[in-house]
Design an enzyme around this catalytic site. Structure first.
Site: not given
Ligand SMILES: *[C@@H]1O[C@H](CO)[C@@H](O)[C@H](O)[C@H]1NC(C)=O
Ligand SMILES: *[C@@H]1O[C@H](CO)[C@@H](O)[C@H](O)[C@H]1NC(C)=O
Ligand SMILES: *[C@@H]1O[C@H](CO)[C@@H](O)[C@H](O)[C@H]1NC(C)=O
Ligand SMILES: *[C@@H]1O[C@H](CO)[C@@H](O)[C@H](O)[C@H]1NC(C)=O
Ligand SMILES: *[C@@H]1O[C@H](CO)[C@@H](O)[C@H](O)[C@H]1NC(C)=O
Length: 585
Positions: A73, A129
């Protein structure tokens, strides 16, 4: 008569001038799936998970069949936002944890900021994120006008809490405000709702829209409820025998439904014809219990957070009625860093781009895609991680793998293969889906025969999987670097390192060159102040506050530090570096 002739003569000119005036910059809708496996969409050859909306876009646009992403990610999203490899932003090692006092460096100019400079208005729905320990790292301060979603890497899809390293708290925001009131609303639906609100409220007079839809699906939730999805959705997929795979499939179905609703809203708002839509994953799927999830990258090797093709060759498609020679399976090699310069070119910023391309790793592949020409991209650096000692690089058809993650525990091939008999695929469902209907209305959904041809061209087949190593030697990347020819061997079964020492050496020296340009990873230990328990059990921008508000927490902090030190020592004495515990990613 004369006048009429004049009129007729003028008419085409007027049309041209009107159409050039009316040829505004396209809206860009970027839908990012989380941890979606290569084999989890219908258009790659398995009928197991119905994804009719995604498939309708794929068949009506370009299937990006050599699309590469970072293996996990944070590096992947950093690359999307900066156009740079993670080794050039310090984001190359594992993910950003919710209590880490770091983020994507503030000196970096991000994709929405480039597009805003070119007249766009940018919005984000879903996962960020890329840092939140101080407000300047969060989406509203980095080019986005609105954000409904979350700051960390995952959360529960219903109560929106996230567990990480023993810390637990709510992670759902509307802008900078904690969105307590969204409790109980399914995350995929919340993200869809914000997306369609943004589209519906975007007046033509505002110019082009950049909408970044970063879904939670199909990332797992928390360990005590890893695959959160309503039972009604699971029941619909009763024919999938493996229960956890069935739940995963239901999460993907909700994601597919979201794609349909977003396309339909673009159609209703008369924006579809002038939109470029991307649907892509951030990294490969988490298969067979990795991250407690059940994606499939079959027949590719490896999983998320490995440098095998299953970790880095991602699902991707690009749709636009206006620009592309459709439909097509695009064989142009593309990397996630390429979106930034590609979009900047589409947005009319090619000249500005020339001024900073030296610092980008991405290349615009717009002309190559539009004209169906060879990709300008000749190599892809998959990553260099000097903490886990793994790196990989592809140059042309050749791929080098040096070292591996998890001590080799995830270096195999994982299923399921899914339902690969073409008879089992539901073609009618594609045309009946919301996206399919929108494509039919625009007359861009190809014939059934063409859809079949595209689907079969986008399916990777690797005969004799694992059974035949005669053409090469067994690869043990922990001992010596391995070399694969991806054109002949997309499943990385035949290590050709000993047969092609010159190729191996040239890739090793290119890797060395990349390594000489790397900056150190920016990872930091958790900051005890980040613990949500100090902030009404929410994950927050703890670094903005000089002291933790309420009572005396110093005792708590030293206790926590002691606890985390003890945990780390215990794990490392068992030979497991703490970060290697994949359940915590
Ligand atoms: C977020 O806040 C805005 C402004 O207060 C509001 O209009 C919108 O409905 C909220 N969105 C959600 C999903 O709650
Ligand atoms: C590119 O840089 C040059 C030199 O600094 C400058 O004159 C020019 O305006 C820049 N072009 C764009 C489009 O920003
Ligand atoms: C990586 O290599 C270094 C130096 O050889 C070693 O100290 C370290 O333990 C290795 N890390 C892993 C995860 O194998
Ligand atoms: C990259 O360079 C560093 C030293 O600058 C070295 O420790 C590391 O092993 C190198 N990594 C690779 C993959 O070559
Ligand atoms: C603390 O959290 C609860 C929900 O858990 C919420 O109702 C309350 O408003 C929050 N308090 C503050 C001060 O934000």
């Amino acid at each position: 008569m004369m006048m009429l002739r004049c009129w007729l003569w003028l008419l085409p000119l007027m049309v041209i001038s009107v159409s050039s005036q009316q040829s505004p910059k396209p809206h860009i809708i970027y839908i990012l799936a989380d941890d979606l496996g290569f084999n989890d969409v219908g258009f790659h050859g398995s009928a197991q998970i119905p994804t009719p909306n995604i498939d309708a876009l794929a068949y009506s646009g370009l299937i990006l069949n050599r699309y590469y992403v970072a293996p996990i990610c944070t590096p992947s999203r950093s690359s999307l936002m900066t156009g740079k490899y993670a080794i050039h932003t310090g984001m190359q090692h594992t993910v950003l944890y919710g209590a880490e006092p770091r983020g994507l460096p503030l000196e970096e100019k991000l994709l929405p900021q480039y597009l805003n400079d070119l007249g766009y208005t940018s919005h984000i729905a879903g996962k960020w994120h890329l840092g939140h320990w101080k407000m300047p790292y969060t989406p509203l301060r980095r080019g986005f006008n609105s954000h409904v979603g979350y700051w960390t890497g995952h959360h529960d899809y219903n109560d929106h809490t996230a567990v990480e390293h023993g810390f637990w708290g709510l992670d759902m925001r509307n802008g900078s405000r904690v969105a307590y009131e969204l409790h109980g609303q399914y995350t995929t639906d919340v993200i869809t709702q914000h997306s369609i609100d943004v589209i519906a409220n975007h007046p033509v007079s505002k110019g082009p829209l950049f909408l970044y839809v970063a879904h939670a699906a199909a990332h797992s939730g928390n360990p005590y409820n890893p695959l959160p999805v309503a039972d009604d959705e699971v029941i619909k997929l009763g024919r999938i025998e493996h229960y956890k795979r069935r739940r995963y499939a239901a999460m993907v179905s909700k994601l597919d439904e979201s794609v349909g609703i977003i396309v339909d809203q673009l159609r209703r708002s008369n924006m579809l014809e002038n939109s470029i839509i991307v649907f892509a994953t951030d990294n490969g799927g988490a298969a067979e219990g990795f991250n407690l999830n059940f994606a499939s990258n079959y027949p590719l090797r490896g999983v998320k957070n490995t440098l095998w093709e299953g970790g880095v060759r991602g699902v991707g498609l690009l749709w636009s009625q206006r620009y592309l020679k459709r439909p097509r399976v695009a064989e142009q090699t593309m990397h996630i860093t390429d979106w930034l310069p590609t979009f900047v070119e589409v947005a009319g910023g090619k000249e500005a781009l020339a001024n900073f391309t030296t610092s980008l790793d991405g290349q615009s592949i717009w002309q190559a895609l539009v004209q169906d020409e060879a990709s300008p991209r000749k190599s892809v650096l998959h990553n260099i991680d000097d903490i886990w000692n793994s790196s990989a690089l592809t140059v042309g058809d050749w791929k080098l793998i040096k070292g591996t993650n998890y001590k080799g525990a995830w270096d195999g091939w994982y299923g399921p293969a899914g339902e690969r008999d073409p008879q089992l695929y539901n073609w009618q469902q594609v045309a009946k889906s919301l996206a399919g209907k929108a494509m039919l209305q625009l007359k861009v959904l190809p014939s059934r025969a063409d859809q079949q041809r595209l689907r079969s061209a986008a399916t990777v087949n690797c005969p004799n999987q694992q059974s035949n190593t005669q053409k090469g030697s067994v690869c043990n990347p922990l001992q010596t670097p391995c070399l694969f020819n991806l054109r002949d061997d997309p499943c990385e079964q035949y290590n050709l390192a000993t047969q092609y020492p010159l190729v191996l050496n040239s890739l090793l020296s290119e890797l060395k060159h990349f390594n000489s340009t790397a900056i150190p990873p920016s990872n930091l230990p958790d900051d005890p102040r980040g613990n949500p328990k100090f902030w009404n059990y929410t994950w927050t921008n703890f670094g903005d506050y000089p002291k933790i508000n309420n009572h005396n927490v110093l005792g708590d902090i030293s206790m926590l530090m002691e606890q985390s030190r003890a945990e780390k020592n215990a794990q490392e004495s068992q030979g497991i570096p703490m970060n290697l515990n994949f359940m915590k990613l």
